[in-house]
Design an enzyme around this catalytic site. Structure first.
Site, short mmCIF file in Angstrom:
data_model
loop_
_atom_site.label_atom_id
_atom_site.label_comp_id
_atom_site.label_asym_id
_atom_site.label_seq_id
_atom_site.Cartn_x
_atom_site.Cartn_y
_atom_site.Cartn_z
CE1 TYR A 85 -4.04 2.05 0.46
CE2 TYR A 85 -2.49 3.46 1.63
CZ TYR A 85 -3.71 3.28 1.00
OH TYR A 85 -4.59 4.32 0.92
CG PHE A 137 -7.31 17.46 -24.72
CD1 PHE A 137 -7.42 16.92 -25.98
CD2 PHE A 137 -7.60 16.66 -23.63
CE1 PHE A 137 -7.83 15.60 -26.16
CE2 PHE A 137 -7.99 15.34 -23.80
CZ PHE A 137 -8.11 14.80 -25.07
CB THR A 138 -12.18 17.08 -24.56
OG1 THR A 138 -11.26 16.00 -24.44
CG2 THR A 138 -12.52 17.29 -26.03
CG ASP A 228 -1.36 17.67 -21.74
OD1 ASP A 228 -0.71 16.61 -21.67
OD2 ASP A 228 -2.58 17.70 -22.01
CE LYS A 271 -3.91 10.09 -24.55
NZ LYS A 271 -4.74 10.17 -23.34
NE ARG A 395 -10.58 14.48 -29.87
CZ ARG A 395 -11.27 14.17 -28.77
NH1 ARG A 395 -12.50 14.57 -28.61
NH2 ARG A 395 -10.73 13.47 -27.80
CG PHE A 462 -16.21 13.80 -27.18
CD1 PHE A 462 -16.08 14.91 -26.36
CD2 PHE A 462 -15.31 12.76 -27.02
CE1 PHE A 462 -15.08 14.97 -25.39
CE2 PHE A 462 -14.31 12.81 -26.07
CZ PHE A 462 -14.21 13.92 -25.25
C1 LIG Z 1 -3.38 16.06 -24.77
C2 LIG Z 1 -4.13 15.25 -23.77
N1 LIG Z 1 -4.18 15.67 -22.50
C3 LIG Z 1 -4.84 14.98 -21.55
C4 LIG Z 1 -5.52 13.82 -21.85
C5 LIG Z 1 -6.32 13.11 -20.78
O1 LIG Z 1 -5.69 11.95 -20.39
P1 LIG Z 1 -6.47 10.62 -19.93
O2 LIG Z 1 -7.27 10.13 -21.09
O3 LIG Z 1 -5.37 9.68 -19.55
O4 LIG Z 1 -7.33 10.96 -18.77
C6 LIG Z 1 -5.49 13.34 -23.17
C7 LIG Z 1 -6.24 12.10 -23.53
O5 LIG Z 1 -6.62 11.85 -24.63
C8 LIG Z 1 -4.78 14.08 -24.15
O6 LIG Z 1 -4.74 13.68 -25.42
#
Ligand SMILES: Cc1ncc(COP(=O)(O)O)c(C=O)c1O
Length: 471
Positions: A85, A137-138, A228, A271, A395, A462
């Protein structure tokens, strides 16, 4: 009979061919569902490729997130999981790998990228502040909004034009950023939210020159730069290939230099870092680290696992070291470029130049007869699946969501259908199949009529929205 004009990949690029720096040890059989099965699956999924069962997909280019193939070393690492843990040895390996390759002082693990986005947004944004960044980013923007912030796009203009061949379309427009800081005052800026590469702009990179200048500008006003780093290793490849003075530097050296101009980073390790699950935050400031460590125990898990099993952290530590190998990144990005160049050659409109992780079809140009209100990028993803079983994603206007203040659709300049290539998973033959499928759909583009949305979730619509075809 082989025609004389047939050329190897290397010949097409005017160089000797080279191949992926790995060989395949285990395979996962895939099948092509029949057209009838695909039609039924598409209707059942409400014309949303996110709602398709993966069993019904042939070549899955929905995302490059968590879909990469791990190496035999990473799988061996999985067997070395220390499932304590507290204080798992795998956490220390992860911490060491992040410090070594990204250069930040303190590391907090999270279950994936959005866990990290949640925490950094909650801690670093106060109600009413602005968060300028190089395109939204979303999930990132949603977490910034949920913390009381407003995202402001300060990416260069070229990023919004699919035909502009600028080599670093992810660059921040420094004039625009400085105007914003001067107009609003530095106190109103939570931090600059910098992403390399820029997913929503087509996987476009940020140049070293730009991040250096950004550092100088932000120092002038006392503004922090948070990165990021999700696809920063791929970003480093573009710097190596395209920016003066970096041709002889390794990906690892470039990555570390780039990060050195920023104050902190968050990561979706699914990624670049070559794992199926995981994430992290890394910072230089001790107070920020303490705040994040206090918060991670509330939302993710103890500060030495953050939602990951020990074995996941081991695979991630190894994945980080593999992700910065020059041969790996070259093969990875070149595969994306191979697909992109075929489509460019055949006149199919795509976001140019091809980016690091995906090919983005320019749905606005592809379906020039359709308005954004009938979701051209969404119908394109559906048509492509129907033709071939290849899964892509929207997108465009659906992903952009609604403006929280007005409730209206946000209307992004880019209306794109993304084909994201998982790392170390598909071969060049798969790319040929994908390219031909896209061409087939392109040849009958005039017949497309668009979609209407019949179910709309409140946030990140989406993922789960449902559609019906317009008759
Ligand atoms: C540029 C970017 N930032 C953040 C994220 C969010 O990461 P996660 O899907 O691991 O929560 C993504 C996911 O697609 C991304 O492409």
């Amino acid at each position: 009979m082989i025609k004389k004009a047939v050329q190897t990949m290397g010949q097409q690029f005017g160089r000797r061919s080279w191949a992926e720096p790995w060989k395949i040890k285990m395979v996962e059989p895939i099948r092509v569902p029949s057209r009838g099965q695909r039609k039924k699956a598409l209707i059942d999924a409400g014309y949303n490729t996110f709602l398709l069962p993966s069993e019904d997909v042939y070549i899955d280019l929905l995302t490059d997130s968590g879909t990469s193939a791990m190496s035999d070393r990473q799988w061996a690492g999985i067997m070395m999981g220390d499932e304590a843990y507290a204080g798992s040895r795998n956490f220390y390996h992860l911490e060491e790998a992040v410090q070594k390759y990204y250069g930040y002082r303190y590391v907090v693990p999270t279950h994936q990228g959005r866990g990290a986005e949640h925490m950094i947004s909650q801690i670093c944004i106060t109600q009413g502040q602005l968060v300028p960044g190089n395109m939204y980013f979303t999930t990132t923007r949603l977490h910034q909004e949920m913390a009381g912030g407003t995202f402001v796009d300060v990416i260069i203009k070229a990023a919004h034009d699919p035909t502009d061949l600028h080599p670093f379309k992810g660059d921040v427009d420094l004039v625009k950023l400085e105007e914003l800081i001067k107009k609003e005052g530095a106190d109103k800026i939570a931090y600059v939210s910098l992403a390399g590469t820029v997913n929503m702009a087509g996987g476009q990179p940020v140049s070293m020159g730009n991040v250096k200048a950004l550092r100088v500008l932000c120092d002038k006003y006392g503004v922090k730069v948070y990165l990021d780093a999700t696809r920063m290793a791929e970003n480093a490849y573009f710097i190596q290939q395209q920016e003066e003075g970096y041709a002889d530097k390794s990906i690892a050296e470039i990555l570390k230099e780039f990060c050195s101009y920023t104050d902190a980073a968050w990561m979706s390790a699914k990624k670049d870092n070559l794992v199926n699950i995981g994430g992290w935050l890394a910072v230089n400031d001790r107070d920020l680290f303490d705040a994040l460590r206090n918060m991670v125990v509330v939302y993710e898990g103890l500060h030495t696992y953050g939602g990951m099993a020990g074995r996941d952290m081991e695979a991630l530590a190894i994945g980080i070291s593999e992700s910065v190998q020059d041969d790996h990144i070259r093969a990875r990005v070149a595969q994306v470029q191979y697909l992109g160049n075929l489509l460019i050659e055949w006149g199919v409109p795509i976001m140019r130049p091809p980016g690091g992780h995906a090919i983005f079809l320019d749905a606005k140009a592809f379906y020039s007869h359709l308005s954004q209100d009938v979701f051209p990028a969404q119908i394109l993803a559906a048509e492509l699946y129907l033709d071939s079983g290849v899964r892509s994603m929207e997108r465009g206007i659906v992903s952009a969501g609604r403006d929280p203040a007005t409730g209206d659709h946000r209307r992004p300049a880019l209306e794109l259908t993304r084909l994201a290539i998982p790392r170390r998973v598909y071969t060049q033959a798969h790319m040929d199949v994908v390219a031909e499928a896209i061409k087939t759909v392109y040849d009958v583009r005039d017949q497309a009529k668009g979609l209407k949305m019949v179910y709309e979730p409140k946030v990140l619509r989406f993922f789960q929205a449902r559609f019906e075809p317009i008759a």
